[in-house]
Design a protein around this motif. Structure first.
Motif: not given
Length: 277
Positions: A190-191, A218-219, A223-228, A241-244
């Motif tokens: 997480a985060h 990832t979402n 998160f900032s755009k850069e962190e994402t 895999k991606e989660s959010g």
């Protein structure tokens, strides 16, 4: 585009919406699926899954574990936890919750000694959770006029630096990933950027992947755009895999909305479908 939210909290940890209310809100927000991931407990999942049976919103049973790696607090989310393993989860976190209770007792004692008129029973009565946390203490401090907001209570009273709060011993991050996998769940970091920087993640992720880590968020609301961008890069690099999710807590964090976070969050339903596989 169909969307989901794979990280939120109810009254069974430190949220202000019941599991049933989360289902209703998810439908109102137009979400196709929502995961309940209360901190270190599965006790809200029965109500959550039951409410979902009468809704068009798909429910995902989860839990967010408070863990530690190299003195860093990390949160590992377990998703797709079958009902038959919920008691196993409760057994796994039992010592953690006992340590948390002792930490809370000490926190209240320290606050009382410093002149804050607050009792353990008052805070405990404010939640259905097995054990309250600092968010509940912060809300009571606001109610009693010691702070103007939950954020201020954390910054000026409840942060570790102020000396009243001594954090409890946490679960081992890698052991927790293995535990989730042992019982058929999907393990998600997480985060990540709230707890580790890029270089630390480069060190942690290989060990986590070896332990069975399936995905990372990832979402995420904050998160900032850069962190994402960096999170997506790391997920691809380490074949995760991606989660959010929003990390919705209700009125405790009024700026964060279910499904949309701070207003710019969208978690594709495709994330859920890939995690399910």
């Amino acid at each position: 585009m169909k969307t989901c939210d794979l990280h939120c909290h109810s009254t069974f940890s430190d949220g202000t919406f019941t599991p049933s209310e989360i289902i209703s809100l998810a439908k109102k927000q137009g979400l196709s699926a929502v995961a309940l991931t209360d901190h270190n407990t599965t006790k809200g999942l029965s109500e959550f899954i039951s409410a979902g049976k009468n809704s068009s919103v798909e429910t995902v049973a989860g839990c967010e574990f408070s863990t530690e790696w190299e003195k860093h607090e990390l949160h590992i989310v377990g998703l797709f936890l079958d009902e038959k393993v919920w008691n196993e989860v409760e057994d796994y976190v039992e010592l953690l919750n006992l340590a948390k209770k002792n930490s809370n007792i000490k926190l209240i004692q320290n606050l009382k000694a410093a002149g804050y008129e607050i009792t353990y029973d008052e805070v405990a009565a404010s939640t259905d959770a097995a054990e309250f946390n600092r968010a509940h203490v912060a809300k009571l401090l606001v109610k009693k006029g010691y702070a103007i907001s939950v954020n201020e209570a954390f910054q000026n009273i409840l942060s570790e630096e102020k000396g009243y709060y001594d954090p409890p011993e946490r679960l081992n991050s890698l052991m927790t990933i293995r535990f989730i996998k042992q019982y058929g769940g999907v393990a998600v970091l997480a985060h990540a950027f709230l707890n580790l920087n890029y270089e630390e993640l480069e060190e942690f992720l290989p060990a986590a992947k070896e332990a069975g880590l399936d995905a990372m968020e990832t979402n995420y609301s904050k998160f900032s755009k850069e962190e994402t961008r960096l999170a997506k890069e790391l997920a691809k690099r380490f074949d995760l895999k991606e989660s959010g999710g929003s990390d919705f807590h209700g009125t405790v964090k009024p700026d964060i909305q279910l499904g949309s976070g701070l207003g710019n969050l969208k978690v594709p339903f495709d994330f859920l479908e890939k995690l399910r596989k």
